[in-house]
Write an enzyme that holds these catalytic residues in place. Sequence first.
Site, short mmCIF file in Angstrom:
data_model
loop_
_atom_site.label_atom_id
_atom_site.label_comp_id
_atom_site.label_asym_id
_atom_site.label_seq_id
_atom_site.Cartn_x
_atom_site.Cartn_y
_atom_site.Cartn_z
CE1 TYR A 149 -3.98 2.05 0.32
CE2 TYR A 149 -2.94 3.04 2.24
CZ TYR A 149 -3.94 3.03 1.30
OH TYR A 149 -4.91 4.02 1.33
N GLY A 152 3.06 1.27 -3.07
CA GLY A 152 2.15 1.34 -4.22
C GLY A 152 1.66 2.77 -4.41
#
Length: 319
Positions: A149, A152
């Site tokens: 996350y 990303g």
Amino acid sequence: MRILITGGCGFLGSNMVKKILKETNDTIYVIDNLSTSNKENIEAYLGKKVNFIEMDICDNKIINVINELDIDEIYNFACPASPKYYLDHPIETWEASVIGIKNLLDSIKGTKRKLFHSSTSEVYGDALESPQNEEYWGNVNPIGVRSCYDEGKRAAESLIYDYIRKYDVDVRVARLFNTYGPGMSTEDGRIISNFITQGLNNEPITIYGSGKQTRSFCFVDDTIDAIYKYMNLAKKSNGPINIGNPQEKTIEEVAVYIKNLLSTKSSIVYMAKMSDDPQRRKPNIAKAKGLLDWIPQVSYEEGIKQTIKYFKSKINAKK
Ligand code: UDP
């Protein structure tokens, strides 16, 4: 206008659908793969003005869909955002963050389309400065369990700013801090959802770690107002800007507050700390204040009251 909301069946996306319906006469298209969201969130609004397409933003056919629908503005909320979901689906989370935004950027390249992108306070990682301002580069474990996350979303920002430099596209990037309120899933595993659900069910309230770590909680209507204002700024503004409520609380304070408010029989239990859990999170929102003439309006006390009311109705509907 024709507005696309990716991830429009999720918590923030569905609240954005409601906001645009309230403020405009625009036609809304929701694209969602329903992996961590629920179509129920927008069911009541579906019809002529709100249309649903089940699709993954990682599918590059989305570029044709956006062109064919002649979309004017895109709000991108498509990504698992709760640690419980992204820890379970790390690869899909990375793909939604990076491949997803690449598709959306390709869809606006060479057009006048505007794109709002929801980035996150997680780009600051386990921050070594508090409050966090936009100039802080962060402290992220690049190979940890949260990196799907964190990294990303950082890679998504990196790609966005390359497209801005190379193609002069109009992308408005906001780093959203913890947001809560009606529309959240009772099962998303986040602190506010867990504590209220546990309290209402008289189950133990679970603190991960010492409970001394902090978060700052913004009521969903305030977050959505800021995003809407940002997208509608006449002058192009790329950000990134922090959006959140700087009222900082320890996790222990939240547990005790919700327990007392619900007068529940729940005990408070301490469990293992989550890996790479950020210890202090508080936004500096000076940029958002200046740019948007916005500050959060809903107090923590009022917001929690409204969220409890919503969760009670959800839990009762299930019985
Ligand atoms: N947390 C907790 N108990 C829970 C859920 C979360 O103590 O049942 C803690 C979590 O470890 C973190 C904070 O609350 O320190 C916020 O977690 P959340 O999952 O809401 O989102 P995050 O801000 O980490 O993305």
